[in-house]
Design an enzyme around this catalytic site. Sequence first.
Site, PDB file in Angstrom:
ATOM      1  CB  SER A   1      -0.938   0.034   1.241  1.00 21.50           C
ATOM      2  OG  SER A   1      -1.699   1.183   1.507  1.00 21.50           O
ATOM      3  CG  ASP A   2       0.865   4.278  -3.188  1.00 19.08           C
ATOM      4  OD1 ASP A   2       2.062   4.055  -3.443  1.00 19.08           O
ATOM      5  OD2 ASP A   2       0.136   4.427  -4.119  1.00 19.08           O
ATOM      6  CE  LYS A   3       4.131   8.865   4.366  1.00 19.47           C
ATOM      7  NZ  LYS A   3       2.955   9.981   4.562  1.00 19.47           N
TER       8      LYS A   3
ATOM      9  CE  LYS B   1       3.481   2.217  -5.428  1.00 20.44           C
ATOM     10  NZ  LYS B   1       2.128   2.840  -5.660  1.00 20.44           N
TER      11      LYS B   1
ATOM     12  CB  THR C   1      -2.472   0.860  -3.258  1.00 18.03           C
ATOM     13  OG1 THR C   1      -1.344   1.381  -2.688  1.00 18.03           O
ATOM     14  CG2 THR C   1      -3.225  -0.181  -2.422  1.00 18.03           C
TER      15      THR C   1
END
EC number: 7.2.2.10
Length: 950
Positions: free
Chosen positions: A370-372, A661, A678
């Site tokens: 997941s992106d932050k 990623k 994401t």
Amino acid sequence: MSDNPFNASLLDEDSNREREILDATAEALSKPSPSLEYCTLSVDEALEKLDTDKNGGLRSSNEANNRRSLYGPNEITVEDDESLFKKFLSNFIEDRMILLLIGSAVVSLFMGNIDDAVSITLAIFIVVTVGFVQEYRSEKSLEALNKLVPAECHLMRCGQESHVLASTLVPGDLVHFRIGDRIPADIRIIEAIDLSIDESNLTGENEPVHKTSQTIEKSSFNDQPNSIVPISERSCIAYMGTLVKEGHGKGIVVGTGTNTSFGAVFEMMNNIEKPKTPLQLTMDKLGKDLSLVSFIVIGMICLVGIIQGRSWLEMFQISVSLAVAAIPEGLPIIVTVTLALGVLRMAKRKAIVRRLPSVETLGSVNVICSDKTGTLTSNHMTVSKLWCLDSMSNKLNVLSLDKNKKTKNSNGNLKNYLTEDVRETLTIGNLCNNASFSQEHAIFLGNPTDVALLEQLANFEMPDIRNTVQKVQELPFNSKRKLMATKILNPVDNKCTVYVKGAFERILEYSTSYLKSKGKKTEKLTEAQKATINECANSMASEGLRVFGFAKLTLSDSSTPLTEDLIKDLTFTGLIGMNDPPRPNVKFAIEQLLQGGVHIIMITGDSENTAVNIAKQIGIPVIDPKLSVLSGDKLDEMSDDQLANVIDHVNIFARATPEHKLNIVRALRKRGDVVAMTGDGVNDAPALKLSDIGVSMGRIGTDVAKEASDMVLTDDDFSTILTAIEEGKGIFNNIQNFLTFQLSTSVAALSLVALSTAFKLPNPLNAMQILWINILMDGPPAQSLGVEPVDHEVMKKPPRKRTDKILTHDVMKRLLTTAACIIVGTVYIFVKEMAEDGKVTARDTTMTFTCFVFFDMFNALACRHNTKSIFEIGFFTNKMFNYAVGLSLLGQMCAIYIPFFQSIFKTEKLGISDILLLLLISSSVFIVDELRKLWTRKKNEEDSTYFSNV
């Protein structure tokens, strides 16, 4: 059916049809269109012809409404050629079993059995109607899915900027577009800044096309057929459905809907059949296998019956009825309906699944990357701290700008803290900024970082000065350069200055001097001062702040173009730390996912200190930062195999780029993990496509990211992924449950008639009764099991393996046990009733028929959950199930108590004691399954205790 045209791929992957598609595309694109007309008109001529303004767009809403009435909505609508009546009639012709039943009814009529002929005809009508309703629901559910992700755009109308649905656009509208956006209509470009557009889904060319606002000279293409400017040469036109790869621009809408180049092609290609999902293919294969077995058994029953001297017409009718009932032709349809309704239910919970096969994969996800920003955090940035080298000298002397901790003077503002370096830092934040103010909503719109910088100006009583200067050139932010720069011309002295903001490490790397707090003086940066800046930035980062550096460069020659090579010898002005707090529900969601055996990985462009601080706040385990955190620099030095070996311990990737990623997904998939990733940016698209479940953001996500993804989070909230995985697991369980119900009923019906024939007993069920059982088996009760509410405890179970079958060993044992129970109980009633007089009477078949139907209803009740008791999940939690069973029982009562139906089903009235006896016996299937569930739960508890102790 109205499809979202932006979700369609114009190039089919099937090589056999590629040439046909390309020919159709070429033919469609060679026809006259608005884009052809307007590419040869100058900007002023286009504006005049469309009566619109280059800055404010259309001048009134009434004009927009009039044009919408004239041109229609900006949608591509595919008309359904076949009427509902034709579709209904086709169900009688396309199903061979139905044709055989029709033949049986005709034979009965000619032989004088009018009652049988009427009964069979009525049954055929009911069976076909149920099947038609199922197919219609499936189609409508899938149509609804197409409308879940409407295309949006940035519109300027009546001088006001707004974010609207692309379907509302009309010719003459002014539209802004930037990197990552999908062009919402055919547009005449009037301003282009480093603009490149990917037109591959329209022309097939992979290289992005550079776009300008320059008019095309038509005379240059006199050698072309009919002097038509080829679509690839219309460099001042942005086509509907194409993607902005670089830069940004604005333009005037010239064509909408089918009056676009994309629309012309789409209209010619709307008949391309969509492929089935893997689960549908599995169901098709299962249906064929079961059909083969059923045909063999039914053929043997028919043959043995005729050899025994039974009426060939009776055996034919029973065999065909058994074939209709036992062959699960409705399985793929019910699966599709279950998946589609599940997807619509997920959409209500803010998770839009764009592709049905993704629902199957959701239950198998064991890693979430997941992106932050904006996913784990709220994506509402606020400036918390500001620090300048000369004004504040060390990391302890920081200007705190938090709402609750603001350092203010007696007048309640921060104006007195405006030293020269503080002022210049805020000015750079103002000029390196593409956010805009919406008069309609009275808020700033744009990138959250840009919005936060603009909002902070008011606290220092500083105005937004962007309209007082001229932006000559812009170098947009991207993940590689990690900075943004603008070249600004000051009208007072006609000098150009480059203003830069970005990751503090990158700004510091390019800085050689710093701005003093007074008199606009600069001094050379020493290594000690660079260390102080680093120390201060890391101190902010350790508090979970995103830290940005600000700098500038005064150009001696104003004509020098702004390029990446120019960004050096900068004058450092200051640091700003921004706070993006975690979303409220994220910590709970992560806790639930970790319990369910899902590995959570946070990927962020922030520093390690910021990332670790946020991870601890939201519950991502960071036992040892040396093992749990991997930086982008270290990642660059590792091969996919090396990364795969260490990634099991890594929970955080810091200073990571979208390109990283892709490496992360490759490494995880190499290990056999099922990965959800994401992303929201253009460069995230490859990783989103490569992952098993690509998840894009609905609010901040670019159109490119949405296109590449399998699921869109409309609220950009990580906790929504939890609900999606929960739904995915629940839907798979529901499919297993209704399969258990359907197949156990099918096996029981076949076995019942087969045993009766084998032991030379009269048939316990007639053709009409078997067809009624088929309606119950394929109809509402089965479908209602597909919409059983999700049990939240599914998240306590580990992710399902990718290779797990639907009909597992446990499912097979359960359905065979259930079928055996139904067979024994029904045969007992049949033999008991027949033994009283040695003949098969209407009462005997009525008792047997009703017993089987009651067994079916108790079986459906037992199949609502695999392991939990009905007393635990509740009798009233699935309203659709209660309605379905209630209607089925009402129908059964009609069959045995209303004279008209008695004549059709060959039944007679039963007494209350008969009904009570049948309920008692048929409930045995429910009791047996409840005992199985109890044993399973105890076994699971013992296993859990054992492994906990170990």
